[in-house]
Design an enzyme around this catalytic site. Structure first.
Site, PDB file in Angstrom:
ATOM      1  N   LYS A  59      35.824   6.433  24.336  1.00  0.00           N
ATOM      2  CA  LYS A  59      36.175   6.403  22.911  1.00  0.00           C
ATOM      3  C   LYS A  59      36.879   7.709  22.521  1.00  0.00           C
ATOM      4  O   LYS A  59      36.517   8.773  23.032  1.00  0.00           O
ATOM      5  CB  LYS A  59      34.870   6.235  22.115  1.00  0.00           C
ATOM      6  CG  LYS A  59      35.028   6.291  20.615  1.00  0.00           C
ATOM      7  CD  LYS A  59      35.744   5.072  20.085  1.00  0.00           C
ATOM      8  CE  LYS A  59      36.171   5.245  18.625  1.00  0.00           C
ATOM      9  NZ  LYS A  59      37.231   4.296  18.249  1.00  0.00           N
ATOM     10  N   ILE A  85      37.772   0.991  12.771  1.00  0.00           N
ATOM     11  CA  ILE A  85      36.610   1.837  13.047  1.00  0.00           C
ATOM     12  C   ILE A  85      36.855   3.251  12.492  1.00  0.00           C
ATOM     13  O   ILE A  85      35.944   3.878  11.963  1.00  0.00           O
ATOM     14  CB  ILE A  85      36.326   1.917  14.580  1.00  0.00           C
ATOM     15  CG1 ILE A  85      36.154   0.507  15.187  1.00  0.00           C
ATOM     16  CG2 ILE A  85      35.119   2.806  14.881  1.00  0.00           C
ATOM     17  CD1 ILE A  85      34.952  -0.271  14.731  1.00  0.00           C
ATOM     18  N   CYS A 144      46.811   5.992  16.614  1.00  0.00           N
ATOM     19  CA  CYS A 144      45.808   5.171  15.921  1.00  0.00           C
ATOM     20  C   CYS A 144      46.281   4.817  14.518  1.00  0.00           C
ATOM     21  O   CYS A 144      46.566   5.698  13.709  1.00  0.00           O
ATOM     22  CB  CYS A 144      44.465   5.884  15.832  1.00  0.00           C
ATOM     23  SG  CYS A 144      43.214   4.787  15.145  1.00  0.00           S
ATOM     24  N   GLY A 231      43.977  -7.908  21.212  1.00  0.00           N
ATOM     25  CA  GLY A 231      43.639  -9.204  21.806  1.00  0.00           C
ATOM     26  C   GLY A 231      44.864 -10.041  22.128  1.00  0.00           C
ATOM     27  O   GLY A 231      45.998  -9.546  22.064  1.00  0.00           O
ATOM     28  N   GLY A 257      46.978  -4.482  26.204  1.00  0.00           N
ATOM     29  CA  GLY A 257      47.275  -5.248  24.991  1.00  0.00           C
ATOM     30  C   GLY A 257      47.080  -6.727  25.290  1.00  0.00           C
ATOM     31  O   GLY A 257      47.953  -7.361  25.877  1.00  0.00           O
ATOM     32  N   GLY A 258      45.896  -7.224  24.966  1.00  0.00           N
ATOM     33  CA  GLY A 258      45.628  -8.658  25.122  1.00  0.00           C
ATOM     34  C   GLY A 258      45.342  -9.127  26.531  1.00  0.00           C
ATOM     35  O   GLY A 258      45.417 -10.321  26.813  1.00  0.00           O
ATOM     36  N   GLY A 279      40.642  -4.099  26.676  1.00  0.00           N
ATOM     37  CA  GLY A 279      39.874  -3.676  25.518  1.00  0.00           C
ATOM     38  C   GLY A 279      39.078  -4.809  24.911  1.00  0.00           C
ATOM     39  O   GLY A 279      37.887  -4.988  25.184  1.00  0.00           O
TER      40      GLY A 279
HETATM   41  C1  LIG Z   1      37.169  -1.565  18.330  1.00  0.00           C
HETATM   42  C2  LIG Z   1      38.331  -0.831  18.914  1.00  0.00           C
HETATM   43  C3  LIG Z   1      38.326   0.560  18.939  1.00  0.00           C
HETATM   44  C4  LIG Z   1      39.406   1.267  19.500  1.00  0.00           C
HETATM   45  N1  LIG Z   1      39.374   2.643  19.553  1.00  0.00           N
HETATM   46  C5  LIG Z   1      40.396   3.322  20.150  1.00  0.00           C
HETATM   47  C6  LIG Z   1      40.345   4.748  20.295  1.00  0.00           C
HETATM   48  O1  LIG Z   1      39.356   5.416  19.945  1.00  0.00           O
HETATM   49  N2  LIG Z   1      41.426   5.373  20.858  1.00  0.00           N
HETATM   50  C7  LIG Z   1      42.528   4.661  21.294  1.00  0.00           C
HETATM   51  O2  LIG Z   1      43.476   5.273  21.799  1.00  0.00           O
HETATM   52  N3  LIG Z   1      42.574   3.317  21.219  1.00  0.00           N
HETATM   53  C8  LIG Z   1      41.543   2.635  20.654  1.00  0.00           C
HETATM   54  N4  LIG Z   1      41.596   1.256  20.574  1.00  0.00           N
HETATM   55  C9  LIG Z   1      42.771   0.541  21.121  1.00  0.00           C
HETATM   56  C10 LIG Z   1      42.484  -0.022  22.515  1.00  0.00           C
HETATM   57  O3  LIG Z   1      42.158   0.995  23.431  1.00  0.00           O
HETATM   58  C11 LIG Z   1      43.688  -0.848  23.039  1.00  0.00           C
HETATM   59  O4  LIG Z   1      44.821  -0.005  23.091  1.00  0.00           O
HETATM   60  C12 LIG Z   1      44.027  -2.033  22.141  1.00  0.00           C
HETATM   61  O5  LIG Z   1      42.844  -2.646  21.663  1.00  0.00           O
HETATM   62  C13 LIG Z   1      44.879  -3.073  22.880  1.00  0.00           C
HETATM   63  O6  LIG Z   1      44.212  -3.613  23.986  1.00  0.00           O
HETATM   64  P1  LIG Z   1      43.363  -4.992  23.936  1.00  0.00           P
HETATM   65  O7  LIG Z   1      44.232  -6.023  23.297  1.00  0.00           O
HETATM   66  O8  LIG Z   1      43.006  -5.269  25.360  1.00  0.00           O
HETATM   67  O9  LIG Z   1      42.148  -4.724  23.105  1.00  0.00           O
HETATM   68  C14 LIG Z   1      40.527   0.548  20.018  1.00  0.00           C
HETATM   69  C15 LIG Z   1      40.520  -0.860  19.973  1.00  0.00           C
HETATM   70  C16 LIG Z   1      39.450  -1.546  19.447  1.00  0.00           C
HETATM   71  C17 LIG Z   1      39.483  -3.059  19.435  1.00  0.00           C
END
Ligand SMILES: Cc1cc2nc3c(=O)[nH]c(=O)nc-3n(C[C@H](O)[C@H](O)[C@H](O)COP(=O)(O)O)c2cc1C
Length: 317
Positions: A59, A85, A144, A231, A257-258, A279
């Site tokens: 995180k 968050i 972010c 997602g 990403g997804g 993620g």
């Molecule tokens: C609940 C949540 C918290 C996240 N917190 C961070 C974070 O602290 N730092 C960061 O660089 N990305 C953060 N992300 C982004 C994810 O690391 C990732 O880049 C993004 O969700 C796309 O991937 P996914 O579609 O597989 O979830 C967060 C994503 C989610 C869903």
């Protein structure tokens, strides 16, 4: 007895076939947990063996602890989720004292995602982590969308990215990756700036800005109105960005990403990613990463490929 030995060799051989290297770090496979979706690894370690993974990205960590945004800060959408968050975390000192010792018990790479309100804060956080030791890489979050200050202002321009990477590189003795935002007009230009400034890799993508509305209350569902969309909904966008950046820079790409299954993961590798992060998938199915590793191994066998590296960037256009 003989059978058992053969089995061990076969497992070792297939494990080797997934091995990738990024800036001198060996990853036993290209599958990494994405920042923010598995905390500091403690909860997910009750479901999966962290030793099986290429790495875990923790995180986002800042110089001081942060409590994040108020609820509602998570909401489901048709094909993904929205979160706001707000980068809640324990701060770098507690992270070093309490979280690194736990993570170091596993033979996997530890990538620490960092952010700050100012470039100086990024650098101080990176320096403390670097001095403490026990981590394998730093991932700068320059992207972010869910906080008023948190990197997006540096992440939007080539100049901001350049200053951020240079400052963090100055104080770090581990490789530095920079995580870029999709909420920009030309991601390739920003990746080029990161490469010129000395970044060891680029992670992409972070979440896209999204919104959900409660029609009865006529209010946004999230307390912050908008949040980060992740997602399956963002996979096509992420894939296109990985491919675009692959054609723009030489440094390794960590794609995300997804990604929900091995097929999705392989698409990112073919588009040009050396490794991938998952993620949202971890939140839907904590075993997703293990299934992805198995699926990738099977694919290499089916395609008679001895190494995942033979697949990287093989997209025909
Ligand atoms: C609940 C949540 C918290 C996240 N917190 C961070 C974070 O602290 N730092 C960061 O660089 N990305 C953060 N992300 C982004 C994810 O690391 C990732 O880049 C993004 O969700 C796309 O991937 P996914 O579609 O597989 O979830 C967060 C994503 C989610 C869903």
């Amino acid at each position: 007895m003989g059978l058992k030995k053969n089995k061990t060799i076969e497992t070792a051989a297939s494990a080797k076939s997934l091995e990738v290297k990024i800036s001198g770090i060996t990853f036993k496979n290209p599958v990494i947990l994405a920042s923010g979706t598995c905390g500091y690894g403690e909860e997910i370690s009750q479901f999966i063996d962290l030793n099986s993974l290429g790495g875990i990205t923790t995180k986002g960590i800042s110089l001081e602890p942060k409590s994040g945004n108020s609820p509602v800060r998570i909401c489901e959408t048709a094909s993904g989720m929205l979160n706001s968050i707000g980068l809640e975390n324990v701060g770098v000192k507690r992270f070093i004292a309490e979280k690194i010792p736990f993570l170091r018990r596993f033979k996997t790479n530890i990538i620490v995602n960092i952010f700050g309100n100012t470039i100086e804060e990024y650098a101080q956080t990176a320096k403390q982590l670097s001095d403490a030791g026990g981590i394998d890489a730093i991932e700068i979050n320059a992207s972010c969308p869910n906080v008023k200050k948190g990197g997006m202002e540096f992440g939007k321009s080539s100049e901001g990215i350049t200053r951020l990477v240079e400052k963090v590189k100055e104080v770090s003795c581990v490789p530095v990756f920079i995580k870029l935002s999709p909420n920009v007009s030309d991601i390739a230009e920003l990746a080029r700036a990161a490469e010129s400034a000395g970044a060891d890799g680029v992670s992409l993508i972070n979440t896209l800005v999204g919104m959900a509305i409660d029609i009865k209350r006529k209010k946004a569902v999230l307390s912050t109105a908008t949040g980060g969309l992740s997602g399956p909904a963002i996979k096509p966008v992420a894939l296109a960005m990985v491919w675009k950046v692959k054609n723009a820079v030489k440094i390794p790409i960590i794609g995300m990403g997804g990604i929900m299954n091995s097929r999705d993961a392989l698409e990112f590798i073919i588009a040009g990613a050396t490794a991938i992060e998952t993620g949202t998938a971890n939140m839907v199915n904590p075993y997703a990463v293990i299934e992805i590793i198995k699926g990738m191994t099977q694919f290499l066998k089916d395609e008679k490929l001895s190494s995942i590296n033979m697949l990287a960037g093989t997209l025909k256009t």
